[in-house]
Design a protein around this motif. Structure first.
Motif, mmCIF file in Angstrom:
data_model
loop_
_atom_site.group_PDB
_atom_site.id
_atom_site.type_symbol
_atom_site.label_atom_id
_atom_site.label_comp_id
_atom_site.label_asym_id
_atom_site.label_seq_id
_atom_site.Cartn_x
_atom_site.Cartn_y
_atom_site.Cartn_z
ATOM 1 N N LEU A 87 -0.205 0.969 -0.173
ATOM 2 C CA LEU A 87 -1.150 0.697 -0.713
ATOM 3 C C LEU A 87 -2.821 0.898 -1.104
ATOM 4 O O LEU A 87 -2.432 2.019 -0.428
ATOM 5 N N HIS A 88 -2.769 0.177 -2.814
ATOM 6 C CA HIS A 88 -4.826 0.265 -2.674
ATOM 7 C C HIS A 88 -5.014 -0.739 -2.479
ATOM 8 O O HIS A 88 -5.183 -2.366 -2.882
ATOM 9 N N LEU A 105 -11.419 -7.827 -1.990
ATOM 10 C CA LEU A 105 -10.753 -8.287 -0.437
ATOM 11 C C LEU A 105 -11.777 -10.112 -0.272
ATOM 12 O O LEU A 105 -12.323 -9.627 -0.503
ATOM 13 N N TYR A 106 -10.658 -10.502 0.213
ATOM 14 C CA TYR A 106 -10.329 -11.723 0.703
ATOM 15 C C TYR A 106 -11.080 -11.402 2.375
ATOM 16 O O TYR A 106 -9.989 -11.962 2.598
ATOM 17 N N GLU A 138 -0.632 -9.807 -6.513
ATOM 18 C CA GLU A 138 0.797 -9.111 -6.443
ATOM 19 C C GLU A 138 1.353 -9.307 -5.300
ATOM 20 O O GLU A 138 2.335 -9.805 -4.651
ATOM 21 N N PHE A 139 0.055 -8.728 -3.932
ATOM 22 C CA PHE A 139 0.869 -8.804 -2.372
ATOM 23 C C PHE A 139 -0.276 -9.355 -1.920
ATOM 24 O O PHE A 139 -1.382 -9.101 -2.458
ATOM 25 N N SER A 140 -0.465 -9.623 -0.881
ATOM 26 C CA SER A 140 -1.250 -10.661 -0.076
ATOM 27 C C SER A 140 -0.933 -9.650 1.079
ATOM 28 O O SER A 140 0.237 -9.958 2.025
ATOM 29 N N VAL A 141 -1.788 -9.375 1.838
ATOM 30 C CA VAL A 141 -1.954 -8.743 3.428
ATOM 31 C C VAL A 141 -2.666 -9.886 3.809
ATOM 32 O O VAL A 141 -4.130 -9.972 4.521
#
Length: 93
Positions: A2-3, A12-13, A31-34
């Protein structure tokens, strides 16, 4: 691996939800959400997503409403403090 995003304003949200707040169905831009759950709600506060739903939504007009809803296969994982969810935000409704 992860970058962080190279965009210093968009790397960052942070969402903070208070009583009565909600966030409707949407596609993320990344593309990806965490999602890291720090504290679950006392009631409600479900986290629901539909993996790989972009192609269905993009062709939504080809389906009857009942068909489209059943094709989305939404998931609602348990919400507990410390839960970490990684998913394809741009492809998951």
């Amino acid at each position: 691996e992860l970058h962080l995003s190279a965009d210093p304003l968009g790397c960052l949200y942070l969402n903070i939800f208070n009583r009565g707040d909600q966030l409707g169905w949407h596609f993320d831009r990344s593309e990806f959400s965490v999602n890291l759950i720090l504290q679950p709600g006392i009631s409600g506060g479900e986290f629901e997503f539909a993996p790989d739903s972009r192609p269905i939504i993009d062709t939504w007009d080809k389906f009857l409403p009942d068909e489209a809803g059943s094709l989305l296969k939404a998931k609602c994982p348990p919400i507990t403090a410390g839960s970490l969810y990684i998913f394809q935000g741009r492809e998951a409704l």
